[in-house]
Design an enzyme around this catalytic site. Sequence first.
Site, short mmCIF file in Angstrom:
data_model
loop_
_atom_site.label_atom_id
_atom_site.label_comp_id
_atom_site.label_asym_id
_atom_site.label_seq_id
_atom_site.Cartn_x
_atom_site.Cartn_y
_atom_site.Cartn_z
N PRO A 13 0.79 -1.21 0.00
CA PRO A 13 0.00 0.00 0.00
C PRO A 13 0.83 1.28 0.00
O PRO A 13 1.85 1.37 0.67
CB PRO A 13 -0.83 -0.10 1.29
CG PRO A 13 -0.14 -1.12 2.11
CD PRO A 13 0.50 -2.07 1.16
N ASN A 14 0.34 2.23 -0.76
CA ASN A 14 0.88 3.59 -0.86
C ASN A 14 2.18 3.68 -1.66
O ASN A 14 2.67 4.78 -1.92
CB ASN A 14 1.07 4.23 0.54
CG ASN A 14 -0.24 4.28 1.30
OD1 ASN A 14 -1.22 4.81 0.78
ND2 ASN A 14 -0.28 3.75 2.50
N ARG A 21 5.20 10.92 -2.48
CA ARG A 21 4.83 10.60 -1.10
C ARG A 21 6.02 10.85 -0.17
O ARG A 21 7.06 10.18 -0.29
CB ARG A 21 4.46 9.11 -1.04
CG ARG A 21 4.22 8.60 0.35
CD ARG A 21 4.21 7.08 0.39
NE ARG A 21 3.89 6.61 1.71
CZ ARG A 21 4.14 5.37 2.15
NH1 ARG A 21 4.70 4.48 1.33
NH2 ARG A 21 3.84 5.03 3.37
N TYR A 26 11.06 8.85 1.53
CA TYR A 26 11.09 7.79 0.52
C TYR A 26 11.79 8.18 -0.78
O TYR A 26 11.93 7.34 -1.67
CB TYR A 26 9.65 7.34 0.22
CG TYR A 26 8.95 6.77 1.43
CD1 TYR A 26 9.43 5.62 2.05
CD2 TYR A 26 7.83 7.40 1.98
CE1 TYR A 26 8.81 5.10 3.18
CE2 TYR A 26 7.20 6.89 3.12
CZ TYR A 26 7.69 5.74 3.71
OH TYR A 26 7.10 5.23 4.82
N ASN A 77 8.14 -5.50 -0.65
CA ASN A 77 8.00 -4.37 0.26
C ASN A 77 6.51 -4.28 0.55
O ASN A 77 5.74 -3.78 -0.27
CB ASN A 77 8.51 -3.07 -0.36
CG ASN A 77 8.41 -1.90 0.61
OD1 ASN A 77 7.78 -2.02 1.66
ND2 ASN A 77 9.02 -0.78 0.25
N ALA A 80 2.94 -0.72 4.89
CA ALA A 80 2.43 -0.77 6.26
C ALA A 80 1.91 -2.16 6.64
O ALA A 80 1.85 -2.49 7.84
CB ALA A 80 1.33 0.27 6.43
N GLU A 101 12.79 -9.28 2.01
CA GLU A 101 11.96 -8.15 2.46
C GLU A 101 12.76 -6.86 2.26
O GLU A 101 13.92 -6.79 2.66
CB GLU A 101 11.63 -8.36 3.95
CG GLU A 101 10.89 -7.20 4.59
CD GLU A 101 10.68 -7.44 6.10
OE1 GLU A 101 11.10 -8.49 6.63
OE2 GLU A 101 10.11 -6.54 6.74
N HIS A 103 12.69 -2.52 2.58
CA HIS A 103 12.07 -1.24 2.96
C HIS A 103 12.98 -0.11 2.51
O HIS A 103 14.19 -0.15 2.77
CB HIS A 103 11.85 -1.16 4.47
CG HIS A 103 10.92 -2.22 4.95
ND1 HIS A 103 9.57 -2.18 4.69
CD2 HIS A 103 11.16 -3.39 5.57
CE1 HIS A 103 9.01 -3.27 5.17
NE2 HIS A 103 9.95 -4.03 5.71
N ARG A 110 12.81 4.89 12.80
CA ARG A 110 11.55 5.61 12.74
C ARG A 110 10.66 5.24 13.93
O ARG A 110 11.15 4.74 14.94
CB ARG A 110 10.87 5.32 11.39
CG ARG A 110 11.74 5.77 10.20
CD ARG A 110 11.07 5.52 8.88
NE ARG A 110 9.85 6.29 8.74
CZ ARG A 110 8.90 6.05 7.84
NH1 ARG A 110 9.04 5.03 6.98
NH2 ARG A 110 7.82 6.80 7.77
#
Length: 148
Positions: A13-14, A21, A26, A77, A80, A101, A103, A110
Site C-alpha cells: 500500500p501507498n 509521497r 522515501y 515491500n 504498512a 523483504e 524497505h 523511525r
Amino acid sequence: MTAATTILLLNGPNLNLLGTREPDVYGYETLDDVEQLARAAAEAHGWSLESLQSNHEGVLIDAIHAAAGTAAAVVINAGAFTHTSVAIRDALAAVALPVVEVHLSNVHRREEFRHHSYISGVADAVIVGAGVDGYRLAVDHVASKLGR
Ligand code: DQA
C-alpha cells in the site's frame, strides 16, 4: 520464460505514490523507476521480473499464492502491511519460496510501530534503509542464493 527464472516483485500500500509521497523519507524515485531498476537487475542475471503493486492485502496474498507455480523467489515491500499482516506472513510461509523483504526507509530509525515486521520471520534476507537501491540488492541476493 519458465517458472524457475522469474522473480516476483511485490509492493504494498501507498507505494504507488512513490516520488510524491513524503519524499524526504522515501525519495523522489517513482514506482516505475523501482520496477525498471529491479527488472534491469533481474535481467542482468538472466531472470525475468514480474511486478505487482497493490493497496489491497488480499490481492497481495493471491499473488503470493500464484507465485508458487510461477516464480523462483519473492522480493516484497509490504509497506504498512509489514507491521500488521499475519496473513501475508502466512502466505509467504505457505509457498515456501525464497523471500527478500525490502524497505526504502530505515524502519528501525523511525516510529516504534515500524520496528516490528511480521514478514522478517519468514524472510531469507531483510534490506532496510538503502532506498531504491535496496530492490537491486534484493534481486542480486536472490540471484546469488539461487546460484545464478
Ligand atoms: C516502508 C516502511 C513502512 O513502515 C511504511 O508503512 C511504508 C514503506 C518502506 O519502504 O520504508 O509504506 O515499507
